[in-house]
Design a protein around this motif. Structure first.
Motif, PDB file in Angstrom:
ATOM      1  N   LYS A  42       0.846  -1.198   0.000  1.00  0.00           N
ATOM      2  CA  LYS A  42       0.000   0.000   0.000  1.00  0.00           C
ATOM      3  C   LYS A  42       0.880   1.245   0.000  1.00  0.00           C
ATOM      4  O   LYS A  42       1.809   1.379   0.798  1.00  0.00           O
ATOM      5  N   ALA A  43       0.587   2.160  -0.905  1.00  0.00           N
ATOM      6  CA  ALA A  43       1.426   3.339  -1.090  1.00  0.00           C
ATOM      7  C   ALA A  43       1.358   4.259   0.116  1.00  0.00           C
ATOM      8  O   ALA A  43       0.265   4.563   0.614  1.00  0.00           O
ATOM      9  N   PRO A  44       2.520   4.753   0.597  1.00  0.00           N
ATOM     10  CA  PRO A  44       2.512   5.724   1.698  1.00  0.00           C
ATOM     11  C   PRO A  44       1.979   7.078   1.240  1.00  0.00           C
ATOM     12  O   PRO A  44       1.918   7.372   0.041  1.00  0.00           O
ATOM     13  N   ASP A  45       1.610   7.907   2.208  1.00  0.00           N
ATOM     14  CA  ASP A  45       0.957   9.185   1.900  1.00  0.00           C
ATOM     15  C   ASP A  45       1.808  10.076   1.004  1.00  0.00           C
ATOM     16  O   ASP A  45       1.278  10.748   0.107  1.00  0.00           O
ATOM     17  N   GLU A  46       3.122  10.098   1.230  1.00  0.00           N
ATOM     18  CA  GLU A  46       3.960  10.998   0.432  1.00  0.00           C
ATOM     19  C   GLU A  46       4.020  10.573  -1.036  1.00  0.00           C
ATOM     20  O   GLU A  46       4.128  11.411  -1.943  1.00  0.00           O
ATOM     21  N   ILE A  47       3.929   9.271  -1.284  1.00  0.00           N
ATOM     22  CA  ILE A  47       3.902   8.780  -2.662  1.00  0.00           C
ATOM     23  C   ILE A  47       2.574   9.143  -3.313  1.00  0.00           C
ATOM     24  O   ILE A  47       2.528   9.601  -4.466  1.00  0.00           O
TER      25      ILE A  47
END
Length: 339
Positions: free
Chosen positions: A253-258
């Motif tokens: 799952k992609a982190p928020d910054e990505i």
């Protein structure tokens, strides 16, 4: 379907030329989601009909399933197609209750054993010929060697196998003309810098590390490829799906910054009327080391969607706008200059 006329680029200093768009064989083997065999074979045939001449597979994909299906599709259409497979894993028969399926849905009844030695490379190559039902494999990659797969300590003995014998086997196969090009297929560029110390390579298949979202491999890796005459095939151009509307980055799952960076890139694309996936698909080819972009559609319909993105004309100003907003790494080659 009428075949397109794709640009072709040379693999390193070899005589091989590949279309700038290729077909990856991992998804066809049913990773995370099952793919019916007839659908997989039809996807390969559809790619050839479209004019794509480069197909990649590996023993790992479906634990032999991908090679079987790719071989089925190519056996009567082998001429003019550049085919790559990989070494580093041997497949051993196993009872169903003892099988490690990993992320594969309905793999063949084998477990994988890592072996990067001289004998392991030779055995892997011969096994791939058998599974494919084809004598000729054009490009042979060392698959998934490095800390990302094996851990720092776990990789050390495997790297020693490659350094002490596996590379020699690959060189012998290439020097004898049995294969036309050798390289590594990995997800981390750092191990490729170590590979340069072993000797010369024709092409590297690097997944996810030179994309519209991430250019961490730009220097020193991509610059060294130019200096050494080594080509780069870019796998994973959509970074596990985040660049085509998914929520995964690097298979998680992609982190928020990505997510925030993807939204910023998408905003620029929207200003120029360009779909984000089209920009993601075409971006890697702006680098002179890159010879091919290798997405992995699961069906002829998914491939048609990719071909639609491929046909989108992207104005040079889009790349410049991304650079101006610091959404590309400094030094990234773009038409007319660098970021």
């Amino acid at each position: 379907m009428a075949a397109r006329t794709f640009e072709k680029r040379r693999i390193g200093r070899t005589d091989l030329e590949v279309t700038t768009l290729g077909l990856g064989g991992a998804s066809l083997a049913g990773i995370f989601t099952g793919v019916p065999p007839e659908q997989a074979r039809a996807t390969v045939a559809h790619a050839l009909d479209a004019g794509i001449n480069y197909v990649d597979t590996a023993p790992q994909y479906g634990l032999g399933r991908s090679e079987h299906m790719v071989g089925d599709a190519l056996r009567e259409r082998r001429a003019g197609v550049v085919l790559s497979s990989k070494v580093g894993r041997l497949l051993k028969p196993v009872d169903a209750e003892k099988q490690d399926k990993g992320a594969w849905v309905d793999p063949l009844p084998f477990n994988q054993v890592y072996d990067y030695s001289y004998d392991g490379v030779m055995r892997s190559f011969e096994d791939s010929q058998q599974r494919l039902g084809l004598k000729d494999i054009d490009i042979l990659y060392v698959h998934d060697i490095g800390a990302a797969t094996h851990g720092v300590e776990g990789n050390k003995p495997l790297w020693a196998q490659l350094a002490s014998g596996g590379y020699k086997a690959l060189r012998e196969l290439r020097d004898a003309g049995v294969v036309k090009a050798i390289g590594l297929g990995v997800n981390e560029w750092q191990i490729l810098m170590d590979a340069f110390e072993l000797g010369d390579w024709d092409v590297f298949l690097l997944a996810g590390r030179y994309t519209l979202l991430e250019q961490t491999s730009l220097t020193p890796f991509m610059t060294t490829c130019i200096e050494r005459g080594t080509s780069v095939v870019v796998g994973g151009p959509f970074n596990s799906g985040i660049l085509v509307g998914g929520d995964k980055f690097n298979y998680e799952k992609a982190p928020d910054e990505i997510v925030a960076k993807v939204r910023a890139i998408e905003t620029v694309c929207r200003e120029f009327g360009v779909p984000l996936p089209a920009a993601a698909l075409q971006f890697p080819l702006t680098h002179p080391a890159v010879c091919n972009v290798l997405p992995g559609p699961r069906s002829p319909q998914e491939l048609d969607g990719i071909l639609d993105w491929w046909d989108v004309k992207i104005p040079g100003e889009l790349w410049t706008a991304l650079a101006d907003r610091e959404l590309l790494a400094p030094g990234t080659p773009i038409p007319g200059g660098t970021a």
